[in-house]
Design a protein around this motif. Sequence first.
Motif, PDB file in Angstrom:
ATOM      1  N   ILE A 197       0.847  -1.203   0.000  1.00 57.57           N
ATOM      2  CA  ILE A 197       0.000   0.000   0.000  1.00 57.57           C
ATOM      3  C   ILE A 197       0.881   1.251   0.000  1.00 57.57           C
ATOM      4  O   ILE A 197       0.649   2.202  -0.750  1.00 57.57           O
ATOM      5  CB  ILE A 197      -0.942  -0.007   1.223  1.00 57.57           C
ATOM      6  N   SER A 198       1.930   1.239   0.828  1.00 54.41           N
ATOM      7  CA  SER A 198       2.865   2.370   0.876  1.00 54.41           C
ATOM      8  C   SER A 198       3.573   2.551  -0.462  1.00 54.41           C
ATOM      9  O   SER A 198       3.864   3.680  -0.877  1.00 54.41           O
ATOM     10  CB  SER A 198       3.907   2.160   1.983  1.00 54.41           C
ATOM     11  N   ALA A 199       3.868   1.425  -1.137  1.00 56.84           N
ATOM     12  CA  ALA A 199       4.549   1.485  -2.439  1.00 56.84           C
ATOM     13  C   ALA A 199       3.706   2.261  -3.453  1.00 56.84           C
ATOM     14  O   ALA A 199       4.218   3.105  -4.195  1.00 56.84           O
ATOM     15  CB  ALA A 199       4.825   0.077  -2.953  1.00 56.84           C
ATOM     16  N   TYR A 200       2.403   1.972  -3.481  1.00 56.01           N
ATOM     17  CA  TYR A 200       1.514   2.707  -4.393  1.00 56.01           C
ATOM     18  C   TYR A 200       1.410   4.177  -3.994  1.00 56.01           C
ATOM     19  O   TYR A 200       1.354   5.070  -4.840  1.00 56.01           O
ATOM     20  CB  TYR A 200       0.124   2.070  -4.405  1.00 56.01           C
ATOM     21  N   ALA A 229       0.734   9.401   6.589  1.00 55.13           N
ATOM     22  CA  ALA A 229       1.939   9.739   5.821  1.00 55.13           C
ATOM     23  C   ALA A 229       1.580  10.279   4.443  1.00 55.13           C
ATOM     24  O   ALA A 229       2.234  11.197   3.929  1.00 55.13           O
ATOM     25  CB  ALA A 229       2.837   8.506   5.695  1.00 55.13           C
ATOM     26  N   ARG A 230       0.536   9.727   3.828  1.00 56.84           N
ATOM     27  CA  ARG A 230       0.092  10.203   2.508  1.00 56.84           C
ATOM     28  C   ARG A 230      -0.313  11.667   2.576  1.00 56.84           C
ATOM     29  O   ARG A 230       0.128  12.493   1.770  1.00 56.84           O
ATOM     30  CB  ARG A 230      -1.085   9.376   1.996  1.00 56.84           C
ATOM     31  N   TYR A 231      -1.167  11.993   3.553  1.00 54.83           N
ATOM     32  CA  TYR A 231      -1.651  13.367   3.647  1.00 54.83           C
ATOM     33  C   TYR A 231      -0.526  14.338   4.027  1.00 54.83           C
ATOM     34  O   TYR A 231      -0.492  15.482   3.547  1.00 54.83           O
ATOM     35  CB  TYR A 231      -2.790  13.460   4.661  1.00 54.83           C
ATOM     36  N   ILE A 232       0.396  13.864   4.856  1.00 53.87           N
ATOM     37  CA  ILE A 232       1.538  14.714   5.226  1.00 53.87           C
ATOM     38  C   ILE A 232       2.382  15.014   3.989  1.00 53.87           C
ATOM     39  O   ILE A 232       2.812  16.147   3.765  1.00 53.87           O
ATOM     40  CB  ILE A 232       2.409  14.023   6.298  1.00 53.87           C
ATOM     41  N   ARG A 233       2.603  13.981   3.159  1.00 55.54           N
ATOM     42  CA  ARG A 233       3.400  14.149   1.948  1.00 55.54           C
ATOM     43  C   ARG A 233       2.724  15.125   0.983  1.00 55.54           C
ATOM     44  O   ARG A 233       3.387  15.852   0.244  1.00 55.54           O
ATOM     45  CB  ARG A 233       3.611  12.796   1.278  1.00 55.54           C
ATOM     46  N   LEU A 234       1.379  15.138   0.989  1.00 55.89           N
ATOM     47  CA  LEU A 234       0.625  16.051   0.121  1.00 55.89           C
ATOM     48  C   LEU A 234       0.488  17.443   0.733  1.00 55.89           C
ATOM     49  O   LEU A 234      -0.073  18.340   0.112  1.00 55.89           O
ATOM     50  CB  LEU A 234      -0.773  15.470  -0.145  1.00 55.89           C
ATOM     51  N   GLY A 235       0.989  17.607   1.962  1.00 59.04           N
ATOM     52  CA  GLY A 235       0.921  18.907   2.627  1.00 59.04           C
ATOM     53  C   GLY A 235      -0.425  19.210   3.245  1.00 59.04           C
ATOM     54  O   GLY A 235      -0.676  20.342   3.674  1.00 59.04           O
ATOM     55  N   ALA A 239      -6.126  17.073   6.969  1.00 61.79           N
ATOM     56  CA  ALA A 239      -6.652  15.736   6.654  1.00 61.79           C
ATOM     57  C   ALA A 239      -5.939  14.682   7.496  1.00 61.79           C
ATOM     58  O   ALA A 239      -6.563  13.729   7.985  1.00 61.79           O
ATOM     59  CB  ALA A 239      -6.480  15.441   5.167  1.00 61.79           C
ATOM     60  N   ALA A 240      -4.624  14.864   7.660  1.00 62.66           N
ATOM     61  CA  ALA A 240      -3.862  13.925   8.495  1.00 62.66           C
ATOM     62  C   ALA A 240      -4.366  13.964   9.934  1.00 62.66           C
ATOM     63  O   ALA A 240      -4.482  12.925  10.596  1.00 62.66           O
ATOM     64  CB  ALA A 240      -2.373  14.277   8.435  1.00 62.66           C
ATOM     65  N   ARG A 241      -4.682  15.162  10.407  1.00 69.63           N
ATOM     66  CA  ARG A 241      -5.212  15.300  11.775  1.00 69.63           C
ATOM     67  C   ARG A 241      -6.545  14.575  11.929  1.00 69.63           C
ATOM     68  O   ARG A 241      -6.829  13.987  12.978  1.00 69.63           O
ATOM     69  CB  ARG A 241      -5.388  16.778  12.129  1.00 69.63           C
ATOM     70  N   ARG A 242      -7.383  14.629  10.875  1.00 71.32           N
ATOM     71  CA  ARG A 242      -8.681  13.948  10.948  1.00 71.32           C
ATOM     72  C   ARG A 242      -8.492  12.438  11.057  1.00 71.32           C
ATOM     73  O   ARG A 242      -9.178  11.776  11.841  1.00 71.32           O
ATOM     74  CB  ARG A 242      -9.533  14.297   9.715  1.00 71.32           C
ATOM     75  N   VAL A 243      -7.562  11.893  10.271  1.00 65.21           N
ATOM     76  CA  VAL A 243      -7.269  10.454  10.354  1.00 65.21           C
ATOM     77  C   VAL A 243      -6.708  10.127  11.733  1.00 65.21           C
ATOM     78  O   VAL A 243      -7.115   9.157  12.378  1.00 65.21           O
ATOM     79  CB  VAL A 243      -6.263  10.036   9.253  1.00 65.21           C
ATOM     80  N   PHE A 244      -5.798  10.971  12.198  1.00 64.00           N
ATOM     81  CA  PHE A 244      -5.163  10.771  13.507  1.00 64.00           C
ATOM     82  C   PHE A 244      -6.212  10.779  14.618  1.00 64.00           C
ATOM     83  O   PHE A 244      -6.155   9.977  15.553  1.00 64.00           O
ATOM     84  CB  PHE A 244      -4.139  11.889  13.731  1.00 64.00           C
ATOM     85  N   MET A 258       2.626  12.947  12.725  1.00 66.27           N
ATOM     86  CA  MET A 258       1.892  14.200  12.901  1.00 66.27           C
ATOM     87  C   MET A 258       2.841  15.344  13.281  1.00 66.27           C
ATOM     88  O   MET A 258       2.724  16.461  12.769  1.00 66.27           O
ATOM     89  CB  MET A 258       0.815  14.047  13.983  1.00 66.27           C
ATOM     90  N   ILE A 259       3.792  15.054  14.172  1.00 67.05           N
ATOM     91  CA  ILE A 259       4.751  16.091  14.586  1.00 67.05           C
ATOM     92  C   ILE A 259       5.609  16.515  13.393  1.00 67.05           C
ATOM     93  O   ILE A 259       5.804  17.710  13.138  1.00 67.05           O
ATOM     94  CB  ILE A 259       5.632  15.571  15.742  1.00 67.05           C
ATOM     95  N   ALA A 260       6.104  15.515  12.638  1.00 63.11           N
ATOM     96  CA  ALA A 260       6.913  15.816  11.450  1.00 63.11           C
ATOM     97  C   ALA A 260       6.099  16.589  10.415  1.00 63.11           C
ATOM     98  O   ALA A 260       6.624  17.469   9.724  1.00 63.11           O
ATOM     99  CB  ALA A 260       7.453  14.528  10.837  1.00 63.11           C
ATOM    100  N   GLY A 261       4.791  16.265  10.307  1.00 64.75           N
ATOM    101  CA  GLY A 261       3.919  16.965   9.375  1.00 64.75           C
ATOM    102  C   GLY A 261       3.793  18.439   9.723  1.00 64.75           C
ATOM    103  O   GLY A 261       3.846  19.304   8.841  1.00 64.75           O
ATOM    104  N   CYS A 262       3.620  18.724  11.018  1.00 68.67           N
ATOM    105  CA  CYS A 262       3.537  20.129  11.456  1.00 68.67           C
ATOM    106  C   CYS A 262       4.838  20.874  11.152  1.00 68.67           C
ATOM    107  O   CYS A 262       4.814  22.019  10.702  1.00 68.67           O
ATOM    108  CB  CYS A 262       3.230  20.184  12.954  1.00 68.67           C
ATOM    109  N   VAL A 263       5.964  20.202  11.388  1.00 69.01           N
ATOM    110  CA  VAL A 263       7.260  20.829  11.110  1.00 69.01           C
ATOM    111  C   VAL A 263       7.413  21.107   9.620  1.00 69.01           C
ATOM    112  O   VAL A 263       7.924  22.152   9.207  1.00 69.01           O
ATOM    113  CB  VAL A 263       8.420  19.932  11.607  1.00 69.01           C
ATOM    114  N   SER A 264       6.916  20.175   8.778  1.00 70.05           N
ATOM    115  CA  SER A 264       7.070  20.324   7.325  1.00 70.05           C
ATOM    116  C   SER A 264       6.308  21.530   6.780  1.00 70.05           C
ATOM    117  O   SER A 264       6.695  22.100   5.756  1.00 70.05           O
ATOM    118  CB  SER A 264       6.612  19.048   6.605  1.00 70.05           C
TER     119      SER A 264
END
Length: 542
Positions: A197-200, A229-235, A239-244, A258-264
């Motif tokens: 799934i991660s590969a796709y 990770a998908r939503y974080i990569r898309l910025g 959406a990532a917070r909703r999944v979280f 989530m922490i890395a996403g906020c930093v990004s």
Amino acid sequence: MTGSTFSRATSLLNKLSSISELKQLQAIITKSGLHSHIPLTTKLIFFSALSPFGNLSHAYSLFQHSSILIHNPFISNTMIRAFSHSCFPLQALLIYNQMLINNVVSDSYTCNFVLKACSRAYKLIQESGSCDDDNLVVVYNKGTEIHCRVIKIGFQNDPSVQNSLLYFYSQCGLVSVARHLFDQIKDTSLVSWNIMISAYDLVNDYESADYLLELMPCKTVVSWNTLIARYIRLGDVQAARRVFGCMPERNAVSWNSMIAGCVSVRDYAGALELFSEMQNAGVKPTEVTLISILGACAETGALEIGHKIYESLKVCEHKIESYLGNALVNMYCKCGNLSLAWEIFNGMKMKTVSCWNAMVIGLAVHGYCEEVFQLFTEMEESLGGSIRPDRVTFIGVLVACSHKGLVDKARWYFDHMVKRYKIVPDSKHYGCMVDLLSRWGLLEEAYQIIMTAPFQNSVVLWRTLLGACRTQSNTELAEISFKQLAKLKQLIDGDYVLLSNIYAEAGRWDEVERLRSEMDYLHVPRQAGYSQINMKESDRLS
């Protein structure tokens, strides 16, 4: 005496909790003549290489200095495993090659660890931005060579090896190959499903990823983490917070993402808030957590939080190497505490290029120019030249030259970068040179550098030159710079004001009036001046 020492050493080996204790025990073993005793040395290496309190550099030193251990499959596997998780995964491939040369027996663990090293090496080369296609090909060829060896010696049905192969091909972007292997697995584990799934996701084929997610017999926390990770990569951090927020179960990876996403997205306050929530939830931070948080501390100047992390690591004698060491050096440099940055930097036995760069940039920004030049020399000489300065290193060196007005030295480093290291200068390198030359009155040379640069559409370069023209009262070059900015359609109110002031100082009041009228005609917005003062409530006027 030797028998009692052996018993004591064996007992102490099982209670090791720090690298200092290990070195003391190693001294006892050596003094007692037990240094050639394989089981004892094996345990020393195992602790040094894999324990969070160990030291990989020390483990490798022990490994290298024993011809008997080099031929030991278990120890070779241990070293490959340790390097596959470090900043130096290519070292794992070198140890594997040495195993083949020495006819050391490979097992399924060897294949598993070395495939992980290939995956990590491939990823690190891509993330470095060096576009080193030759190294990517070398790593890919090594991975496929190991795949062939896996089939030859009959480990193709080993679940761990299968998953490592899936992960390797997915990191290389060969999703079709990974899917072919996935479809051949008879008893597909949840780990295999998550890797596929991660590969796709990595190749942005979200339709296939979601299709597999629906087919997956049981979704695990890893599956949910893949979505985050998908939503974080898309910025899309929201959406990532909703999944979280709706996850039935969370682990450290969930919080880390989530922490890395906020930093990004530069939401450093959000990252620090999540870190506090993570601690309150009783989830133990990992190195990945600390690296992200230290990055947030560096950007916000939250030295107190960063220092507490460092102090807690020292108390538990946690090894400070690789990415964690880099993050600490970077944090202290950006927060202005160079003495502690030096302390950590000098304590690291295995420094990556990014660690050297953090120290070089930190010293340069704070004006320690001679120290920058000395550090650069040490970097070139370190490990026989295996650590090569990159484009970031030279930015730091050129900034140091700019601080002291060392024009000749800057010219030399600029040429050195191009001729020795074959690094093509980018806009930042040219920017450093233009800034330096402009500061010290060499406007004509700065202008020639801009004109000979492979790109002449750099707004920063022309604006730097325009600003210097006022200091040096050079009306002619100011007009050229202004016209270039106009061609690029990047004029702002500040550019008009600068040229207007240059005309005023030259007594060309008609041109001043013309510029002011042009600003009104073109409706150029004028930013009001303001000052920023941090005030406590008690300081406010009533």
